[in-house]
Write a protein that holds these residues in place. Structure first.
Motif: not given
Length: 466
Positions: A7-26
């Motif tokens: 569960q901790r890994g899933s939270i880390f992955l979801v947050v990281t993906v959201c940050l990557l989307v903002v940083g790379i795609c915004a």
């Protein structure tokens, strides 16, 4: 309620993906936002890494001592530098990258092969979003009725097209994985190839020679490993030629038919010029010869102002001039040792078509391409590239089989690492909180007094000389 490791890994992955989307795609993203994104991912990685206890060490004893030596030399260099705080900030940045790599390695170790599919899907989605943004910008440019077109303006979310090219160097090798897997259906394979062609189209129109060079070297290396490496190269060549053909149709045939001039054609990049790198390479060399043992201090190439860049666009010169020759030799030895260990595994598994084996091949190609590009570009400097380098290294670490029997982890070393990573991320967060509110003001002040364009390093205005 106590969360499980998964569960901790899933939270880390979801947050990281959201940050990557903002940083790379915004569309509003850029160097400074991507640096904040990197610090945020590093913060999450440190939290996730601190919440788990490894059952076995990630590196062998020799590698651990080598890394400790690099940290010790870096600390000594930082304390003797002209601006120790900036030097320590650069050190903290690389420690945070190591934390990100270990977090992804732990994530893969606990998630197993299903996580490979998730991570690959994330890569595909990011590339798909960037492709759609590029195509949309292209349609608008052709429909605008203008008489000139600059393909560079079709690239978004990155402060410089070279930074975009670095991201492509990491992702182009991975996009070929679905084309290698024998279990993928024909329709999915067709869509994967279409995305690969489009991604090559963007790489060609962007004109980043470092990406072209990195992919060429990666192709030659993996082709020597075995038949699957040659198949990987074949798909990449097919994607490149298709992308080149589409580029010619769109930016030459269609543009000529519509009476539109291409103001920055990719063919203009087919040169051997250094594009201004000569003076900064000489600066790095002079810094190296003046202080060969500990260098001028991490990030301190940016402490000596010049009219070109705040880093030498060459990884070896950068590390040697800032960290010193002994540290550079240690880094080179560890990199060569790790690379050779991966090559040995790839050669032994050259005939196998398991997903993990093919993924390892693609990740290794991405790493070779990025390291090659770092010889002529700032791969070790740009925030998105640093994050992807950490991701690729961590992914490879998780896939690597141990050659010796698994030994118990080292509790003292792990506690020391957790303390070091916590201090590093605390420093990065404090620097971000200090600088972010005044970034625009600092940029205007620099442009008004010292330069005609920004020189990125830690921030987009990366010159730290006083």
């Amino acid at each position: 309620m106590v969360l499980s490791v998964q569960q901790r890994g899933s939270i880390f992955l979801v947050v990281t993906v959201c940050l990557l989307v903002v940083g790379i795609c915004a569309p509003f993203s850029g160097h400074d936002l991507q640096r904040v994104m990197q610090i945020a991912i590093g913060f999450c990685a440190v939290l996730y890494g601190s919440s788990i206890t490894p059952t076995e060490p990630w590196v062998d004893r020799q590698t651990a001592w080598g890394l400790a030596l690099i940290v010790g030399l870096g600390l000594a260099s930082s304390l003797l530098a002209h601006q120790p705080l900036w030097a320590l900030t650069e050190m903290a940045l690389f420690v945070s990258c190591a934390a990100i790599a270990l977090a992804f390695a732990s994530l893969r170790r606990h998630g197993g092969e299903p996580l490979d599919r998730v991570l690959l899907l994330i890569v595909v989605l990011l590339c798909l979003i960037k492709t759609l943004q590029y195509l949309y910008a292209g349609v608008l440019a052709f429909a605008s009725g203008g008489h000139t077109m600059n393909p560079d303006l079709l690239l978004s979310s990155f402060s410089n097209k070279r930074f975009y090219g670095q991201f492509q160097t990491f992702t182009l090798p991975l996009l070929a994985l679905p084309l290698l897997l024998p279990t993928v259906s024909r329709s999915l394979r067709g869509m994967a190839f279409a995305l690969l062609c489009a991604w090559w189209l963007i790489a060609i129109s962007g004109g980043t020679r470092g990406t072209w060079l990195g992919m060429a070297v990666a192709g030659m290396v993996v082709a020597l490993i075995g038949p699957w490496g040659r198949r990987w190269l074949g798909w990449q060549l097919a994607g490149m030629l298709s992308g080149l053909w589409i580029y010619w149709l769109v930016f030459t045939v269609l543009a000529t038919y519509l009476g539109i001039d291409n103001s920055n054609d990719a063919s203009e990049r087919l040169t051997t010029s250094l594009s201004g790198r000569g003076p900064i390479w000489w600066q790095g060399w002079h810094m190296l010869t003046e202080r060969p043992w500990l260098g001028f201090g991490p990030m301190h190439f940016a402490d000596i102002a010049n009219k070109v860049a705040a880093h030498p666009h060459q990884a070896v010169l950068q590390w040697a001039s800032e960290w010193g020759v002994p540290s550079t030799l240690c880094v080179a030895f560890l990199a060569a040792r790790s690379g050779w260990a991966t090559i040995v595994v790839l050669r032994e598994r050259a005939q196998f078509s398991e997903r993990a084996d093919l993924l390892r091949l693609c990740l290794f190609a991405a790493l070779v391409g990025a390291l090659t590009q770092s010889m002529v570009d700032g791969v070790l400097v740009m925030p998105t590239s640093q994050v992807w380098l950490a991701l690729v290294v961590g992914w490879l670490m998780a896939l690597h089989p141990w050659r010796t029997p698994v030994t118990a982890s080292w509790p003292l070393a792990w506690r020391a690492w957790k303390l070091l990573s916590a201090l590093a991320i605390a420093l990065l967060v404090s620097v971000a909180l200090r600088d972010v509110p005044h970034i625009k003001q600092a940029q205007r002040q620099y442009l008004d007094t010292l330069g005609s364009y920004l020189q990125p390093r830690f921030w987009a205005q990366g010159v730290i000389a006083r």
